[in-house]
Design an enzyme around this catalytic site. Structure first.
Site: not given
Length: 492
Positions: A189, A264, A298, A395
């Site tokens: 997906k 992750e 990231c 972040e």
């Protein structure tokens, strides 16, 4: 203002993308509910195509197809699986122009970056795991009882691969390639923002000889089918890359069924510049660390920690250099910084920059949405924020760099480790002893010294703390797609 490069496009043309369907059991088909959703070009904000919006019944069909194909694929000798994976790499390279154009249109990646990094890395991942597919073995164990004991490494089963919007090709192949090498089947997906290369890769995998049902692709919204896929009784393992918040939720859903999961997640890496650094290299690495993929990385380096004696020099150098990094049309080969992937991502960056201003942060350069069509934001450097600012601690996931000063090595390490994340870190120093010493102390899954984003399919990466667990790449990733069985045969 940031220089915006508006020269005509070259080398790679924008593709004409056909409406996308689901790929289930080796067949292309519409979603059972007949619903579709739009895919937007982030460089213009215009709709380029639509794709099928899968529902739960489509997920059921995809899992059933993967389950039906599992025994045959798991029984295929590793050498034969390796031949097919090598062919995947060959087809990826042969169709590189299509992949570059599709990924650039879908994500807003500059074509030069997409060709050199995304497409080539995808091919290399399939080659790397093709080699490892031939060496999956167990071991005999010496035991004191009269028995012959050995271990087998077997595929886990059906893998749900859930991937994000920022590196669709790389982060899907980092899961699909080792999963297939180990003999598993996959339901993929992709992110709803960027589904196009997943559909093209389904076509490429089939062309290379991956049997029907071994890889299935369902496009749709995580809020509608994500939980159903993760909790599905026919799914044996979940491989997830995405935000920490969504990862926590997915882990709770998978945990309820005791499914193994690799995750992750988010990152907020510190990049330390010590007083003995080569400044030219350090400035170049710092810029690369936060503008690479428009900051939607990231493992980017959005927190620059600079020795006090160099602080003003480094901030001045960034002020001079950053505005000249070419920003513009991703189909121009000279472009380095493309658009954000969508309006919601751009708005998030704007909110953080506004917060930085409100907290007294000094905008060294950038700080504004670019006045043009699409979702462009100037590469932005912010100085003098306190360490506890949300702009430093959280972040942002955009082309924003915060710069802070430190006095001692211990202080630098404490600041670097002072967030909830632990995906990547880096340092700039000419002192070899310091490089090893500090690398050992940094709480991160990968540490770079005197450069940034040095990656290869052989080098594992992954997170600690809120950045997740498990590893992508390397033999470590392959091992996570197998389970060990012990066989003990009595000799009495």
């Amino acid at each position: 203002m940031t220089a915006v490069d508006d020269r005509p496009t070259a080398t790679v043309r924008r593709p004409d993308v056909a409406p996308g369907k689901l790929f289930i059991g080796g067949q292309w088909r519409a979603a059972e509910n007949g619903v579709r959703f739009d895919v937007v070009d982030p460089s213009s904000g215009s709709v380029v195509t639509s794709v099928a919006r899968a529902g739960k019944s489509d997920v059921d069909d995809a899992v059933a197809a993967a389950r039906a194909a599992l025994d045959g694929w798991a029984a295929t000798p590793g050498r034969q699986r390796a031949r097919i994976l090598h062919r995947v790499a060959d087809v990826v390279r042969a169709r590189a122009d299509e992949l570059v154009a599709t990924e650039s249109l879908d994500v807003g990646k500059p074509v030069s970056l997409c060709r050199a990094v995304d497409v080539e890395t995808t091919a290399e991942q399939y080659e790397y795991y093709a080699a490892l597919a031939q060496s999956i073995d167990g071991a005999t164990r010496q035991i004191p009882i009269p028995a012959h004991a050995y271990t087998r490494r077997e595929p886990i089963g059906v893998v749900a691969a859930i991937t994000p919007f920022n590196f669709p090709l790389i982060l899907s192949s980092s899961k699909i390639a080792p999963a297939l090498a180990a003999g598993n089947t996959v339901v993929h997906k992709p992110a709803e923002d960027t589904p196009l290369s997943a559909l093209l890769m389904a076509e490429i995998l089939a062309e290379a000889g991956v049997p029907a049902g071994v890889v299935n692709v369902v496009t749709g919204f995580g809020s509608e089918i994500g939980d159903h896929l993760v909790s599905h009784p026919g799914v044996d393992k979940v491989a997830f890359t995405g935000s920490t918040a969504v990862g926590r939720h997915a882990a709770s859903v998978a945990g309820a069924r005791l499914k193994p999961m690799t995750m992750e997640l988010g990152g907020n890496a510190a990049h330390i510049v010590f007083e003995d650094a080569d400044l030219d290299k350090a400035i170049g690495a710092a810029i690369k660390g936060f503008v690479f993929n428009t900051g939607q990385f990231c493992m980017g380096g959005p927190r620059l920690l600079v020795a006090s004696s160099l602080y003003d020099t480094v901030v001045g150098a960034l002020a001079d250099a950053v505005p000249h990094v070419p920003l513009g049309d991703p189909f121009d080969p000279a472009t380095v910084i493309g658009p954000m992937a969508g309006e919601r991502h751009l708005s998030k960056v704007e909110r953080y920059v506004a917060l930085a201003r409100a907290e007294g942060g000094r905008i060294v350069t950038g700080g504004q949405r670019v006045d043009r069509d699409g979702f462009f934001f100037e590469p932005t450097v912010i100085a003098d924020l306190p360490d506890d600012s949300p702009v430093v601690q959280e972040e942002i996931f955009g082309p924003v760099l915060t710069v802070q000063r430190f006095g001692s090595e211990d202080e630098a390490v404490a600041m670097a480790n002072g967030t909830s994340y632990g995906l990547a870190a880096g340092l700039q120093t000419e002192n070899l002893a310091r490089a090893h010493r500090v690398a050992a102390r940094l709480q991160a899954g990968i540490v770079w010294v005197n450069d940034w984003a040095m990656l290869d399919p052989a080098i594992p990466f992954g997170g600690v703390k809120d950045s997740g667990h498990g590893r992508e790449y390397g033999p470590e990733a392959l091992a996570s797609y197998t389970r060990t069985k012990s066989v003990v045969i009595s000799l009495a």
